[in-house]
Design a protein around this motif. Sequence first.
Motif, PDB file in Angstrom:
ATOM      1  N   LEU B  32       0.920  -1.033  -0.004  1.00  0.00           N
ATOM      2  CA  LEU B  32       0.034  -0.068   0.159  1.00  0.00           C
ATOM      3  C   LEU B  32       0.865   1.317  -0.146  1.00  0.00           C
ATOM      4  O   LEU B  32       1.694   1.375   0.925  1.00  0.00           O
ATOM      5  CB  LEU B  32      -1.049   0.134   1.219  1.00  0.00           C
ATOM      6  CG  LEU B  32      -1.946  -0.943   1.399  1.00  0.00           C
ATOM      7  CD1 LEU B  32      -2.791  -0.593   2.623  1.00  0.00           C
ATOM      8  CD2 LEU B  32      -3.109  -0.804   0.101  1.00  0.00           C
ATOM      9  N   ILE B  64      -4.412  -5.748  -2.207  1.00  0.00           N
ATOM     10  CA  ILE B  64      -5.399  -4.891  -3.186  1.00  0.00           C
ATOM     11  C   ILE B  64      -4.564  -4.237  -4.558  1.00  0.00           C
ATOM     12  O   ILE B  64      -4.821  -4.441  -5.698  1.00  0.00           O
ATOM     13  CB  ILE B  64      -6.430  -4.148  -2.585  1.00  0.00           C
ATOM     14  CG1 ILE B  64      -7.607  -4.945  -2.144  1.00  0.00           C
ATOM     15  CG2 ILE B  64      -6.987  -3.189  -3.834  1.00  0.00           C
ATOM     16  CD1 ILE B  64      -8.403  -3.942  -1.029  1.00  0.00           C
ATOM     17  N   PRO B  65      -3.638  -3.532  -4.293  1.00  0.00           N
ATOM     18  CA  PRO B  65      -3.042  -2.793  -5.289  1.00  0.00           C
ATOM     19  C   PRO B  65      -2.130  -3.748  -6.350  1.00  0.00           C
ATOM     20  O   PRO B  65      -2.234  -3.485  -7.303  1.00  0.00           O
ATOM     21  CB  PRO B  65      -1.720  -1.887  -4.548  1.00  0.00           C
ATOM     22  CG  PRO B  65      -2.444  -1.597  -3.185  1.00  0.00           C
ATOM     23  CD  PRO B  65      -3.139  -3.030  -2.921  1.00  0.00           C
ATOM     24  N   HIS B  68      -4.668  -5.224  -8.372  1.00  0.00           N
ATOM     25  CA  HIS B  68      -5.093  -4.286  -9.370  1.00  0.00           C
ATOM     26  C   HIS B  68      -4.025  -4.293 -10.764  1.00  0.00           C
ATOM     27  O   HIS B  68      -4.609  -4.578 -11.693  1.00  0.00           O
ATOM     28  CB  HIS B  68      -5.430  -2.954  -8.656  1.00  0.00           C
ATOM     29  CG  HIS B  68      -6.143  -2.162  -9.479  1.00  0.00           C
ATOM     30  ND1 HIS B  68      -7.552  -1.902  -9.561  1.00  0.00           N
ATOM     31  CD2 HIS B  68      -5.742  -1.231 -10.589  1.00  0.00           C
ATOM     32  CE1 HIS B  68      -7.750  -1.102 -10.460  1.00  0.00           C
ATOM     33  NE2 HIS B  68      -6.812  -0.649 -11.256  1.00  0.00           N
ATOM     34  N   VAL B  69      -2.965  -4.041 -10.337  1.00  0.00           N
ATOM     35  CA  VAL B  69      -1.933  -3.762 -11.337  1.00  0.00           C
ATOM     36  C   VAL B  69      -1.776  -5.105 -12.055  1.00  0.00           C
ATOM     37  O   VAL B  69      -1.646  -4.942 -13.373  1.00  0.00           O
ATOM     38  CB  VAL B  69      -0.660  -3.287 -10.770  1.00  0.00           C
ATOM     39  CG1 VAL B  69       0.513  -3.068 -11.773  1.00  0.00           C
ATOM     40  CG2 VAL B  69      -0.848  -1.864 -10.106  1.00  0.00           C
TER      41      VAL B  69
END
Lengths: 176, 176
Positions: B32, B64-65, B68-69
């Motif tokens: 994060l 999550i990041p 996502h990426v």
Amino acid sequence: METYPITIGGVTRHVPLIEPLPGRRIPLVEFLGDPELVRAAAKALKPFVPPGTEVLFTTETSPIPLAHVLAEELGLPYVVARRRRRPYMEDPIIQEVQTLTLGVGEVLWLDRRFAEKLLNQKVVLLSDVVSSGETMKAMERMVVRAGGKVVGRLAAFRQGGNPSLDVVTVAELPVL
Amino acid sequence: METYPITIGGVTRHVPLIEPLPGRRIPLVEFLGDPELVRAAAKALKPFVPPGTEVLFTTETSPIPLAHVLAEELGLPYVVARRRRRPYMEDPIIQEVQTLTLGVGEVLWLDRRFAEKLLNQKVVLLSDVVSSGETMKAMERMVVRAGGKVVGRLAAFRQGGNPSLDVVTVAELPVL
């Protein structure tokens, strides 16, 4: 399931309508899981990030992908206030949010190690949806307590009729 | 504060050492807020996503990041199991995690609308750090309950000595 069309940065999604309070229906935008929508929103918001901004500040959970993608586009770091205390936190900044909408107080947590990334920095607050503005106010207090300076307030969507909020938004959500 | 160097995809960070249990110190990786580290980890993991994968499945919050990426790099959607019940959830899949490390059971929540995105899909499980593997097991059960098929298990980091875990990782974290 009834849906409602929302558009941001030229991308449209037909999202579910939810009823958080009886007689008050709102479209439920979901950035989690949708890279195309997040990229479009980040590109729409990018021109509104003030020059000289040094760090973005957001909250767990739904705005995280938006903050991440916008930060990467800008070449900036970002800091995330958590909604639960994590075991590793030391001397965190703890800030209550007056969430009138839901009638319950939420609490934001920021570990001191991350608070230090806001010290003496020019900070932009970022949300996915701004409604009452109370979360944004709590975020601003956290930045001040961390020794940072708020230079901008951004959200992808403005929900409901509160045009007086000092927050830049690039799309609208109705309350039906 | 004592730090430890961790490297993934050619990017190194000196991260804090935390002591979740007395006498057991581990480096605290934080994706994060760090777009460069996330991009490096996603690029390192990308070759290990099996051909034909249709959706990634991860958990709130820290992965999550990365999800996502990696999803955006692959042109795929992703689904996030939440760690708290959200007010809008309808008929969610609820799955307990046996987190022996912390001695407390966590619960994962997946709204039915998102569970439907796993139905009849080839799913890759994705975490940031795999240690005991219990979160990964709970995720697998959720995918099966949602009617999906797990075709891969990926994590950025493997922590501690559990080489028998059937999870592909691209970097190691020690237990000191």
